[in-house]
Design an enzyme around this catalytic site. Structure first.
Site, PDB file in Angstrom:
ATOM      1  N   HIS A  31      47.946  32.287 -18.091  1.00  0.00           N
ATOM      2  CA  HIS A  31      48.382  31.689 -19.071  1.00  0.00           C
ATOM      3  C   HIS A  31      47.269  30.734 -20.150  1.00  0.00           C
ATOM      4  CE1 HIS A  31      51.334  35.451 -19.708  1.00  0.00           C
ATOM      5  NE2 HIS A  31      51.517  35.116 -18.046  1.00  0.00           N
ATOM      6  N   THR A  32      46.611  30.252 -19.289  1.00  0.00           N
ATOM      7  CA  THR A  32      45.741  29.502 -20.214  1.00  0.00           C
ATOM      8  C   THR A  32      44.815  30.056 -20.742  1.00  0.00           C
ATOM      9  OG1 THR A  32      44.709  29.910 -17.623  1.00  0.00           O
ATOM     10  CG2 THR A  32      45.956  27.980 -17.843  1.00  0.00           C
ATOM     11  N   ASP A  33      44.460  30.995 -21.518  1.00  0.00           N
ATOM     12  CA  ASP A  33      42.885  31.401 -21.271  1.00  0.00           C
ATOM     13  C   ASP A  33      42.590  31.787 -22.822  1.00  0.00           C
ATOM     14  OD1 ASP A  33      44.406  33.859 -21.363  1.00  0.00           O
ATOM     15  OD2 ASP A  33      42.677  35.258 -21.525  1.00  0.00           O
ATOM     16  N   SER A 123      42.630  46.714 -14.310  1.00  0.00           N
ATOM     17  CA  SER A 123      41.823  47.754 -14.725  1.00  0.00           C
ATOM     18  C   SER A 123      41.360  48.359 -15.966  1.00  0.00           C
ATOM     19  CB  SER A 123      42.939  49.131 -13.927  1.00  0.00           C
ATOM     20  OG  SER A 123      43.808  48.906 -15.321  1.00  0.00           O
ATOM     21  N   GLU A 154      39.700  45.737 -26.479  1.00  0.00           N
ATOM     22  CA  GLU A 154      41.250  45.597 -26.033  1.00  0.00           C
ATOM     23  C   GLU A 154      42.081  45.210 -26.718  1.00  0.00           C
ATOM     24  OE1 GLU A 154      41.350  45.765 -21.817  1.00  0.00           O
ATOM     25  OE2 GLU A 154      43.930  45.506 -22.612  1.00  0.00           O
ATOM     26  N   ASP A 166      39.858  38.677 -17.964  1.00  0.00           N
ATOM     27  CA  ASP A 166      39.488  39.016 -17.660  1.00  0.00           C
ATOM     28  C   ASP A 166      38.045  39.583 -17.499  1.00  0.00           C
ATOM     29  OD1 ASP A 166      42.562  39.209 -17.064  1.00  0.00           O
ATOM     30  OD2 ASP A 166      42.929  41.029 -18.347  1.00  0.00           O
ATOM     31  N   TYR A 218      54.270  39.515 -23.289  1.00  0.00           N
ATOM     32  CA  TYR A 218      52.923  38.177 -22.965  1.00  0.00           C
ATOM     33  C   TYR A 218      53.124  37.682 -24.946  1.00  0.00           C
ATOM     34  CZ  TYR A 218      47.688  37.855 -22.327  1.00  0.00           C
ATOM     35  OH  TYR A 218      46.599  36.967 -22.183  1.00  0.00           O
TER      36      TYR A 218
END
Ligand code: GLA
Length: 377
Positions: A31-33, A123, A154, A166, A218
């Site tokens: 949860h840093t990106d 995935s 995404e 990711d 999220y």
């Protein structure tokens, strides 16, 4: 049956090529990106494979070797919301190329993936990144930044408001290494991670509790972080140190303070982990930062769940050097850093603990740092 043969069986002709991209585990930096901070993931040796061939009639036909209905849509009709389910990760990539002015032909595509779905192992990014390589090549385009293209697919086409962790891991990682990435500057470097040489193993514990980043928690956490940064007058939480935060505490409510404390301390833990490995110190020594990361995600960021906590606690009690949830949380997987000879025993202890608690059986498997996205054939 391999991917090429499955394509031939389905469509009745040979694919133009096979492209693949890996799932990932994040060693540390959770949860840093999206707070423009640091992450330290590795690609795993499980991959999404795409067999594809261009079509002349502008039709995009999508199929998967996994259970799931095939989808069909004209390239010119692609728009967010037009497709649901697994196929939107593929179609979203086509769409994102189109947004960049690339003339993308129709295609027949077959997806063949062994990255577990819903396990927090990216995935969906694996699918996007493999598709991006295929589409870039088959459309003869030269879009340079596939990380942002896949993230856009995404976020906007599949509807999951995720960061760049990711897709960066899947595209940029290399076998035998972890990837240190600064999500603000986008600078990255590979750090050797030779688990076998130090007789260590990285166990993934898939709790089978399914997470979904397009709903709920999220996005809520992202909002908490943005509000905390705004209240403190910084562009992002990346700009704060722990002493800054302690001094600014009166400006934040309890929850915002905790969210910020996780992000700020997690960034520091990533730097500690990278410095540790780059100094050539033993991999086992990462255990403590992994354990602290989990505590922070559980108590300050509140994205763990009872199954993840049980996996971590049991692995630690059974002798893991360190363990933590990995990925977005609310289910998905934990990782445990263990010594190789003990891997089986520690995995079995976790399975037994789940059984005793009446939880569904977790899947436990070891992963190795694998290669990033590439053309296979
Ligand atoms: C998910 C998202 C990533 C990242 C992690 C948490 O995996 O896709 O962008 O935010 O959660 O670190």
């Amino acid at each position: 049956m391999n991917t090429a043969a499955a394509f031939r069986n389905l469509y009745g002709y040979e694919a133009a090529g096979i492209w693949s991209a890996p799932g990932r585990v994040n060693l540390i930096g959770e949860h840093t990106d999206y707070n423009q901070g640091f992450v330290f993931p590795l690609a795993i040796d499980r991959r999404a494979r795409i067999a594809a061939a261009p079509r002349q009639d502008g039709l995009l036909r999508l199929a998967t070797t996994a259970p799931g209905d095939p989808a069909e849509i004209r390239v010119t009709d692609l728009a967010p919301g037009r497709l649901t389910g697994w196929s939107r990760y593929l179609a979203g990539v086509h769409w994102a190329f189109g947004l960049r002015g690339v003339h993308v032909p129709g295609m027949d595509i077959l997806l063949d993936s062994d990255v577990p779905v819903g396990a927090g192992l990216s995935s969906s990014a694996a699918v996007e990144c493999a598709a991006a390589l295929a589409v870039r090549e088959l459309s003869g385009s030269e879009v340079p930044d596939l990380v942002l293209l896949c993230q856009q697919a995404e976020n906007e086409f599949a509807g999951a408001p995720t960061g760049i962790l990711d897709q960066s891991a899947s595209l940029l990682a290399e076998a035998g290494h972890a990837l240190f990435l600064d999500c603000r500057s986008r600078e990255s470097r590979l750090v050797p991670l030779d688990l076998a040489e130090e007789a260590m193993a990285l166990l993934v514990i898939d709790t089978k509790v399914s997470h979904a980043h397009d709903s709920g928690g999220y996005a809520e956490r992202r909002g908490d972080c943005e509000r905390a940064a705004e209240a403190l007058g910084v562009a992002s939480l990346r700009d704060l140190t722990l002493p800054d935060l302690v001094l600014a505490a009166p400006q934040l409510d309890r929850r915002a303070y905790q969210r910020a404390r996780h992000v700020v301390s997690e960034n520091a833990r990533v730097l500690t982990a990278v410095a540790h490995l780059e100094a050539g110190r033993p991999i086992r020594g990462l255990g403590q930062v992994l354990a602290s990361s989990h505590e922070s995600l559980r108590d300050d960021f509140e994205v763990s769940c009872p199954e993840l906590d049980l996996a971590v606690e049991t692995a630690m009690a059974a002798g893991a050097a360190g363990a933590r949830m990995t990925g977005g949380g609310f289910g998905g997987s934990a990782v445990a850093l263990v010594s190789r000879p003990e891997a089986e025993r520690i995995g079995a202890a976790v399975v037994r603990a789940f059984e005793r608690s009446g939880y569904a059986a977790p899947e436990v498997f070891a992963v190795e740092p694998g290669p990033g996205a590439r053309r296979d054939a």
